[in-house]
Design a protein around this motif. Structure first.
Motif, mmCIF file in Angstrom:
data_model
loop_
_atom_site.group_PDB
_atom_site.id
_atom_site.type_symbol
_atom_site.label_atom_id
_atom_site.label_comp_id
_atom_site.label_asym_id
_atom_site.label_seq_id
_atom_site.Cartn_x
_atom_site.Cartn_y
_atom_site.Cartn_z
ATOM 1 N N LYS A 173 1.171 -1.042 -0.489
ATOM 2 C CA LYS A 173 -0.333 -0.053 0.542
ATOM 3 C C LYS A 173 0.771 0.716 0.541
ATOM 4 O O LYS A 173 2.300 1.329 0.713
ATOM 5 C CB LYS A 173 -1.434 0.164 1.028
ATOM 6 N N LEU A 174 0.083 2.528 -0.999
ATOM 7 C CA LEU A 174 1.057 2.988 -0.913
ATOM 8 C C LEU A 174 -0.269 4.656 -0.115
ATOM 9 O O LEU A 174 -0.463 4.340 -0.022
ATOM 10 C CB LEU A 174 2.037 3.909 -2.106
ATOM 11 N N LEU A 175 0.637 4.805 0.714
ATOM 12 C CA LEU A 175 -0.225 6.048 1.879
ATOM 13 C C LEU A 175 0.149 7.982 1.142
ATOM 14 O O LEU A 175 1.755 8.356 0.890
ATOM 15 C CB LEU A 175 -0.080 6.249 2.930
ATOM 16 N N GLN A 215 -5.944 8.201 -12.017
ATOM 17 C CA GLN A 215 -6.490 7.558 -12.431
ATOM 18 C C GLN A 215 -6.017 7.292 -13.791
ATOM 19 O O GLN A 215 -6.278 6.561 -14.192
ATOM 20 C CB GLN A 215 -7.913 8.705 -13.053
ATOM 21 N N ARG A 216 -5.331 8.071 -14.186
ATOM 22 C CA ARG A 216 -4.265 8.326 -15.463
ATOM 23 C C ARG A 216 -3.505 6.492 -15.447
ATOM 24 O O ARG A 216 -3.361 6.583 -16.789
ATOM 25 C CB ARG A 216 -3.916 9.576 -15.509
ATOM 26 N N LEU A 217 -3.136 6.803 -14.879
ATOM 27 C CA LEU A 217 -2.138 5.546 -14.086
ATOM 28 C C LEU A 217 -2.697 4.155 -14.623
ATOM 29 O O LEU A 217 -2.341 2.944 -14.481
ATOM 30 C CB LEU A 217 -1.386 5.723 -12.926
ATOM 31 N N GLY A 218 -4.164 4.334 -13.452
ATOM 32 C CA GLY A 218 -4.988 3.170 -13.334
ATOM 33 C C GLY A 218 -4.861 2.231 -11.899
ATOM 34 O O GLY A 218 -4.719 1.146 -12.180
ATOM 35 N N VAL A 219 -4.619 3.673 -11.084
ATOM 36 C CA VAL A 219 -4.558 1.767 -9.869
ATOM 37 C C VAL A 219 -5.967 2.365 -9.483
ATOM 38 O O VAL A 219 -6.152 3.937 -9.086
ATOM 39 C CB VAL A 219 -2.554 2.098 -9.032
ATOM 40 N N GLU A 220 -5.193 1.408 -8.416
ATOM 41 C CA GLU A 220 -7.344 1.286 -7.515
ATOM 42 C C GLU A 220 -6.625 2.186 -6.108
ATOM 43 O O GLU A 220 -5.696 2.361 -5.956
ATOM 44 C CB GLU A 220 -6.949 0.411 -7.543
ATOM 45 N N HIS A 221 -7.330 3.173 -5.700
ATOM 46 C CA HIS A 221 -6.965 3.803 -4.412
ATOM 47 C C HIS A 221 -8.284 4.403 -4.220
ATOM 48 O O HIS A 221 -9.568 4.181 -4.442
ATOM 49 C CB HIS A 221 -6.219 5.470 -4.953
ATOM 50 N N ARG A 222 -8.530 4.685 -2.289
ATOM 51 C CA ARG A 222 -9.391 5.166 -1.742
ATOM 52 C C ARG A 222 -8.733 6.459 -1.242
ATOM 53 O O ARG A 222 -7.665 6.866 -1.103
ATOM 54 C CB ARG A 222 -9.808 3.827 -0.873
ATOM 55 N N VAL A 223 -9.941 7.395 -1.405
ATOM 56 C CA VAL A 223 -9.201 8.287 -0.530
ATOM 57 C C VAL A 223 -10.720 8.792 1.363
ATOM 58 O O VAL A 223 -11.943 8.648 0.970
ATOM 59 C CB VAL A 223 -9.955 9.690 -1.100
ATOM 60 N N TYR A 224 -9.665 9.245 1.832
ATOM 61 C CA TYR A 224 -10.317 9.228 3.421
ATOM 62 C C TYR A 224 -10.510 10.969 3.122
ATOM 63 O O TYR A 224 -9.002 11.368 3.676
ATOM 64 C CB TYR A 224 -9.615 8.330 3.800
ATOM 65 N N GLU A 225 -11.491 11.663 3.594
ATOM 66 C CA GLU A 225 -11.824 12.914 4.657
ATOM 67 C C GLU A 225 -11.030 12.969 5.924
ATOM 68 O O GLU A 225 -12.172 12.566 6.076
ATOM 69 C CB GLU A 225 -12.654 13.730 3.086
#
Length: 298
Positions: A173-175, A215-225
């Motif tokens: 995982k990358l944070l 999105q351009r790299l096409g990698v899955e990610h989640r955003v927490y605010e």
């Protein structure tokens, strides 16, 4: 004669940043994220249960105090230890400022509970580290990499993210922690960055700029605010030294109140009071310092 406006030096930035930390909930916000989300994130990031975990830190870039980065990094290591008891942790740190590295090492020396953790220090920028890895052909894989408030300072954000994403192991995982689009910074930068002195290769970027890259790299990610506030009331008190340092940090400008044209100073102070930047609580002006925590899968 009014001296001309200029951007903060590295030392001036650190001083202004300390004033920011003293009056903001930046660290409390990160602690909340660590408590609510990090155990689950780290539980899924390590494919091993009894042998070794690889953990890379890109603390806070060239200008933020390394000791600040160290505090958050050690908290994450302790969470990793709790989630994966007995696992040996290789922790690599990429930080160009020797004073920041020294401060971080001192934090480690004062932490007797860091069993089964090794530290490898790279006194390099993220770009220099990348070049070194490619030259040596030693493309190490990591279970967890974090970039806390540091992407403002790299020269090429898309390539930096692409490279460190390529350093993730299979379940890694990358944070990325970056200012939210709902923060007052987003509004301020949109309207006033062209009126302020240019910073050295600094980027005025918020979470949406990062998610577009992902999105351009096409990698899955989640955003927490996560909400965070900064009490900037002193910015509006004539002659207040703390308020002066706050305005310097807000604008990236040395002695902004003393060197900015009066009309710009007035417009900026008015903008800081607007709802898109701040709210008022018990007579205090609280600037929105909301953060986005972006978790990227391998």
């Amino acid at each position: 004669v009014i001296p001309s406006m200029r951007s903060l030096t590295a030392e001036e930035y650190v001083e202004a940043f300390k004033s920011f930390l003293d009056h903001s909930t930046e660290h409390q916000c990160m602690d909340e994220f660590n408590k609510e989300q990090m155990p689950n994130i780290l539980a899924g990031s390590c494919h091993c249960t009894s042998h070794k975990a690889q953990h890379a830190s890109l603390p806070l870039g060239d200008f933020l105090a390394g000791v600040v980065a160290g505090e958050q990094d050690l908290k994450m290591i302790r969470i990793l230890q709790a989630v994966h008891p007995g696992v040996f942790i290789d922790n690599e740190i990429v930080e160009p400022n020797p004073q920041h590295v020294a401060a971080y090492k001192e934090l480690v020396n004062q932490a007797p509970d860091l069993q089964n953790v090794s530290f490898i220090w790279h006194q390099l920028t993220s770009l220099e580290y990348e070049q070194q890895v490619k030259e040596k052909g030693t493309h190490k894989k990591f279970d967890f990499i974090h970039m806390i408030q540091m992407l403002y300072r790299v020269e090429d954000i898309p390539n930096t993210i692409k490279f460190f994403h390529s350093c993730l192991d299979h379940h890694g995982k990358l944070l990325i922690i970056i200012l939210s689009d709902s923060s007052g910074w987003a509004s301020l930068w949109k309207k006033y960055r062209d009126c302020l002195p240019a910073t050295d290769s600094g980027h005025y970027i918020t979470a949406s700029g990062i998610t577009e890259v992902l999105q351009r790299l096409g990698v899955e990610h989640r955003v927490y605010e996560f909400p965070s506030g900064w009490d900037i009331t002193e910015c509006f008190i004539e002659g207040d030294a703390v308020g002066g340092r706050m305005m310097d940090f807000l604008t990236g400008t040395k002695n902004f109140l003393g060197t900015a044209p009066p009309a710009l100073r007035r417009r900026l102070q008015e903008a800081l009071c607007q709802p898109e930047c701040s709210s008022t609580r018990d007579g205090r002006v609280i600037f929105s310092n909301n953060l986005s925590m972006i978790v990227v899968d391998s």
